[in-house]
Design a protein around this motif. Sequence first.
Motif, PDB file in Angstrom:
ATOM      1  N   LEU A  29       0.825  -1.200   0.000  1.00 49.13           N
ATOM      2  CA  LEU A  29       0.000   0.000   0.000  1.00 49.13           C
ATOM      3  C   LEU A  29       0.867   1.261   0.000  1.00 49.13           C
ATOM      4  O   LEU A  29       0.633   2.189  -0.780  1.00 49.13           O
ATOM      5  CB  LEU A  29      -0.906  -0.026   1.232  1.00 49.13           C
ATOM      6  N   GLU A  30       1.882   1.278   0.846  1.00 41.18           N
ATOM      7  CA  GLU A  30       2.762   2.442   0.916  1.00 41.18           C
ATOM      8  C   GLU A  30       3.561   2.610  -0.369  1.00 41.18           C
ATOM      9  O   GLU A  30       3.794   3.732  -0.822  1.00 41.18           O
ATOM     10  CB  GLU A  30       3.657   2.351   2.143  1.00 41.18           C
ATOM     11  N   ASN A  33       1.215   4.096  -2.884  1.00 38.04           N
ATOM     12  CA  ASN A  33       0.968   5.501  -2.557  1.00 38.04           C
ATOM     13  C   ASN A  33       2.175   6.358  -2.938  1.00 38.04           C
ATOM     14  O   ASN A  33       2.021   7.428  -3.529  1.00 38.04           O
ATOM     15  CB  ASN A  33       0.645   5.652  -1.074  1.00 38.04           C
ATOM     16  N   LYS A  34       3.362   5.872  -2.618  1.00 41.24           N
ATOM     17  CA  LYS A  34       4.591   6.611  -2.932  1.00 41.24           C
ATOM     18  C   LYS A  34       4.746   6.802  -4.444  1.00 41.24           C
ATOM     19  O   LYS A  34       5.198   7.851  -4.896  1.00 41.24           O
ATOM     20  CB  LYS A  34       5.797   5.858  -2.374  1.00 41.24           C
ATOM     21  N   LEU A  38      -2.181   5.683  -5.884  1.00 40.70           N
ATOM     22  CA  LEU A  38      -3.362   5.755  -5.030  1.00 40.70           C
ATOM     23  C   LEU A  38      -3.659   7.200  -4.686  1.00 40.70           C
ATOM     24  O   LEU A  38      -2.745   7.985  -4.448  1.00 40.70           O
ATOM     25  CB  LEU A  38      -3.131   5.005  -3.708  1.00 40.70           C
ATOM     26  N   ASP A  39      -4.931   7.528  -4.631  1.00 41.11           N
ATOM     27  CA  ASP A  39      -5.306   8.831  -4.105  1.00 41.11           C
ATOM     28  C   ASP A  39      -5.279   8.732  -2.583  1.00 41.11           C
ATOM     29  O   ASP A  39      -5.319   7.642  -2.013  1.00 41.11           O
ATOM     30  CB  ASP A  39      -6.686   9.246  -4.615  1.00 41.11           C
ATOM     31  N   ASP A  40      -5.202   9.867  -1.908  1.00 38.55           N
ATOM     32  CA  ASP A  40      -5.068   9.874  -0.449  1.00 38.55           C
ATOM     33  C   ASP A  40      -6.254   9.214   0.252  1.00 38.55           C
ATOM     34  O   ASP A  40      -6.073   8.528   1.257  1.00 38.55           O
ATOM     35  CB  ASP A  40      -4.897  11.306   0.071  1.00 38.55           C
ATOM     36  N   THR A  42      -8.258   6.755  -0.811  1.00 40.11           N
ATOM     37  CA  THR A  42      -8.162   5.298  -0.931  1.00 40.11           C
ATOM     38  C   THR A  42      -7.035   4.767  -0.051  1.00 40.11           C
ATOM     39  O   THR A  42      -7.193   3.753   0.627  1.00 40.11           O
ATOM     40  CB  THR A  42      -7.938   4.876  -2.396  1.00 40.11           C
ATOM     41  N   TYR A  43      -5.912   5.455  -0.054  1.00 41.72           N
ATOM     42  CA  TYR A  43      -4.782   5.047   0.776  1.00 41.72           C
ATOM     43  C   TYR A  43      -5.185   4.999   2.250  1.00 41.72           C
ATOM     44  O   TYR A  43      -4.959   3.997   2.927  1.00 41.72           O
ATOM     45  CB  TYR A  43      -3.604   5.999   0.570  1.00 41.72           C
ATOM     46  N   GLN A  44      -5.790   6.065   2.742  1.00 41.17           N
ATOM     47  CA  GLN A  44      -6.178   6.118   4.151  1.00 41.17           C
ATOM     48  C   GLN A  44      -7.241   5.067   4.478  1.00 41.17           C
ATOM     49  O   GLN A  44      -7.184   4.428   5.532  1.00 41.17           O
ATOM     50  CB  GLN A  44      -6.696   7.516   4.519  1.00 41.17           C
ATOM     51  N   LYS A  47      -5.569   1.653   4.477  1.00 45.68           N
ATOM     52  CA  LYS A  47      -4.598   1.584   5.568  1.00 45.68           C
ATOM     53  C   LYS A  47      -5.279   1.336   6.915  1.00 45.68           C
ATOM     54  O   LYS A  47      -4.720   0.669   7.783  1.00 45.68           O
ATOM     55  CB  LYS A  47      -3.798   2.895   5.620  1.00 45.68           C
ATOM     56  N   TYR A  74      -5.706  -0.384  -8.863  1.00 47.66           N
ATOM     57  CA  TYR A  74      -4.583  -0.136  -9.771  1.00 47.66           C
ATOM     58  C   TYR A  74      -4.996  -0.375 -11.225  1.00 47.66           C
ATOM     59  O   TYR A  74      -4.719   0.437 -12.103  1.00 47.66           O
ATOM     60  CB  TYR A  74      -3.419  -1.045  -9.376  1.00 47.66           C
TER      61      TYR A  74
END
Length: 127
Positions: A29-30, A33-34, A38-40, A42-44, A47, A74
């Motif tokens: 996931l990280e 995101n990096k 991923l948009d923030d 979806t990431y949050q 997570k 993705y």
Amino acid sequence: METSFSHSEDSEENVRLIIRYHKIFLRQLEGANKDGQLDDLTYQRLKNVKCTAQTKQGIYDHFDRLFRELVEHYQERLRKRIYKGAQMLDSMGKNHPNYQSYMKLYDELCEELKRSEERGASLGNIG
């Protein structure tokens, strides 16, 4: 008393399994995101999903769903980029000076999506 001890061992093993899969999932996931995949939101959201399963199969199913959701996100993002690329290529025409380089990028995105879908189709459940 043996049943209680066995249940305690199973619980501890399940906690270790959750921790192990959670660490693996967070690394993926990280990384996504990096890389800007991923948009923030979806990431949050991904997570912060907690595993509350009580059985090994439930734990496997939980993380299988999470990994598949990440892959689907993705792939959907790739599809959108491919669609936008096709629109751009159509609007610019084959005589545009950048047409060949954009076409190459378009083909690479299509190939990347194809590989991702093939990998996904070949995977079974993790448990």
